[in-house]
Design an enzyme around this catalytic site. Structure first.
Site, PDB file in Angstrom:
ATOM      1  N   ALA A 106       7.240  62.902 -18.563  1.00 59.06           N
ATOM      2  CA  ALA A 106       7.826  61.572 -18.440  1.00 59.06           C
ATOM      3  C   ALA A 106       6.571  60.867 -18.144  1.00 59.06           C
ATOM      4  O   ALA A 106       6.207  60.457 -16.856  1.00 59.06           O
ATOM      5  CB  ALA A 106       8.805  61.677 -17.484  1.00 59.06           C
ATOM      6  N   ALA A 108       5.063  57.826 -19.459  1.00 60.73           N
ATOM      7  CA  ALA A 108       4.648  56.338 -19.384  1.00 60.73           C
ATOM      8  C   ALA A 108       4.895  55.683 -17.940  1.00 60.73           C
ATOM      9  O   ALA A 108       5.442  56.326 -17.114  1.00 60.73           O
ATOM     10  CB  ALA A 108       5.583  55.495 -20.118  1.00 60.73           C
ATOM     11  N   PRO A 109       3.757  55.061 -17.344  1.00 63.02           N
ATOM     12  CA  PRO A 109       2.916  54.005 -18.256  1.00 63.02           C
ATOM     13  C   PRO A 109       1.490  54.954 -18.543  1.00 63.02           C
ATOM     14  O   PRO A 109       0.405  54.289 -18.859  1.00 63.02           O
ATOM     15  CB  PRO A 109       2.634  52.796 -17.616  1.00 63.02           C
ATOM     16  N   GLY A 110       1.361  55.998 -18.020  1.00 61.27           N
ATOM     17  CA  GLY A 110      -0.043  56.962 -18.446  1.00 61.27           C
ATOM     18  C   GLY A 110      -0.928  57.058 -17.268  1.00 61.27           C
ATOM     19  O   GLY A 110      -1.884  57.702 -17.479  1.00 61.27           O
ATOM     20  N   SER A 111      -0.430  56.864 -16.064  1.00 62.13           N
ATOM     21  CA  SER A 111      -1.369  56.971 -14.803  1.00 62.13           C
ATOM     22  C   SER A 111      -1.740  58.591 -14.568  1.00 62.13           C
ATOM     23  O   SER A 111      -3.050  59.034 -14.678  1.00 62.13           O
ATOM     24  CB  SER A 111      -1.097  56.497 -13.715  1.00 62.13           C
ATOM     25  N   LYS A 112      -0.793  59.326 -14.814  1.00 60.85           N
ATOM     26  CA  LYS A 112      -0.990  60.770 -14.501  1.00 60.85           C
ATOM     27  C   LYS A 112      -1.423  61.403 -15.775  1.00 60.85           C
ATOM     28  O   LYS A 112      -2.065  62.432 -15.829  1.00 60.85           O
ATOM     29  CB  LYS A 112       0.096  61.241 -13.819  1.00 60.85           C
ATOM     30  N   ASP A 157      13.604  62.544 -25.817  1.00 63.88           N
ATOM     31  CA  ASP A 157      14.308  62.789 -24.467  1.00 63.88           C
ATOM     32  C   ASP A 157      13.665  64.362 -24.222  1.00 63.88           C
ATOM     33  O   ASP A 157      13.777  65.242 -24.962  1.00 63.88           O
ATOM     34  CB  ASP A 157      15.864  62.774 -24.854  1.00 63.88           C
ATOM     35  N   ASP A 185       6.897  64.501 -13.566  1.00 62.79           N
ATOM     36  CA  ASP A 185       6.813  63.539 -12.722  1.00 62.79           C
ATOM     37  C   ASP A 185       8.352  62.673 -12.938  1.00 62.79           C
ATOM     38  O   ASP A 185       8.203  61.700 -13.846  1.00 62.79           O
ATOM     39  CB  ASP A 185       5.890  62.638 -12.808  1.00 62.79           C
ATOM     40  N   CYS A 238       9.106  60.263  -6.383  1.00 64.07           N
ATOM     41  CA  CYS A 238       8.675  59.353  -5.514  1.00 64.07           C
ATOM     42  C   CYS A 238       9.911  59.067  -4.552  1.00 64.07           C
ATOM     43  O   CYS A 238      10.077  57.608  -4.456  1.00 64.07           O
ATOM     44  CB  CYS A 238       8.016  58.044  -5.891  1.00 64.07           C
TER      45      CYS A 238
END
Length: 310
Positions: A106, A108-112, A157, A185, A238
């Site tokens: 999962a 987006a938005p791509g930080s991890k 998915d 995440d 989170c």
């Protein structure tokens, strides 16, 4: 803040916890090692007269005296990436190595996902998946800005993720072993983002918590199925809700060949809970980490590591 009352029995200092939840979240960035070093970034901060504080638990993470890190030139040029401090934890726990095949279920938005690429020295393969097509544009933008070249972006998915395009998989649901490691995440109720998003609980409901927990279980099961024997899967959220954290682990342990293992967590944290209200969970979920806002002056977070069985 009323929904937080249900967690009073789980938290060591509930008053400190709620007080921390009411404070604004510090602004944080991480250094993008594909393009810059911490020393270069610190010189850039000094030259621009930007106040900063180094995180004491991880190199290359800074708290800045600005609320808009994305407008700074080191961000525009891809030297740094705005990312909540505790959000950097899952990729560090997963610890991917250069040359490996890694799945971010999962992304987006791509930080991890971009952090994974940086930790791998931009070598190997990161498959960054998200089921929300609209959010993939942000993922692509961040990958390009940060100079990532070892990433493949997919729109599926994650619960039914197909590996055929990567030369793996068959026609049934047997383990396909495409990846060395996977990060889940998971989409969640976001209770731990209350410091960044004060309206988090405006439309909170236990029904939503239960609904998203089913999705989380499906994604985590697929991640275990898609990871080689002996490989690692990190599960993070989170949120504080045991329904989305320990219960998800408990159910996946019951249905897939995997186990919860010890993990190195360099932040103050509490162990996973083995019971909540009228439920009991597998004792091994105690190896998970619950990070509350008052522990490290961060957002709230949950992180656990699974090892896939032979």
């Amino acid at each position: 803040m009323e929904p937080l009352e249900r967690y009073r029995p789980l938290i060591d200092d509930f008053e400190a916890f709620t007080a921390a939840c009411e404070r604004p979240l510090p602004s944080a960035v991480r250094v993008n090692s594909i393009k810059a070093t911490p020393a270069q970034v610190e010189r850039a901060f000094d030259d621009a007269d930007i106040g900063y504080e180094t995180a004491d638990w991880a190199e290359g993470i800074y708290r800045l005296e600005t609320s808009s890190p994305g407008t700074l030139w080191p961000s525009v040029h891809g030297w740094i990436h705005g990312q909540e401090e505790v959000s950097s934890l899952p990729a560090k726990v997963l610890d991917p190595q250069p040359g490996e095949r890694v799945w971010d279920a999962a992304a987006a938005p791509g930080s991890k996902a971009t952090q994974l690429s940086a930790q791998m020295d931009d070598r190997g393969l990161v498959v960054a998946n998200d089921n929300n097509l609209g959010r993939l544009s942000a993922l692509r933008f961040n990958a390009e800005r940060l100079g990532v070249t070892n990433m493949a972006v997919t729109n599926q998915d994650a619960r039914n993720f197909s590996l055929k395009r990567f030369g793996e998989g068959g026609t049934d649901d047997r383990r396909v072993d495409a990846f060395d490691r996977a990060l889940v995440d998971a989409p969640c109720s976001c209770e731990g983002t209350i410091r960044k998003n004060p309206d988090t609980f405006d439309e909170w409901s236990l029904g939503h918590v239960e609904s998203v927990a089913g999705i989380q279980q499906g994604i985590l099961r697929r991640a275990v199925q898609a990871t080689r024997p002996g490989g690692r899967v990190v599960y993070s959220t989170c949120t504080f809700a045991p329904e989305e954290n320990e219960r998800v682990l408990d159910q996946v342990l019951d249905k897939e060949n995997c186990r919860v293992v010890d993990q190195e967590i360099p932040l103050e944290h509490a162990p996973g809970v083995t019971e909540f209200e009228d439920e009991e969970f597998d004792p091994s979920v105690e190896k998970a980490a619950r990070i509350y806002p008052h522990h490290n002056d961060t957002g709230g977070f949950f992180c656990a590591t699974l090892e896939v069985g032979q």
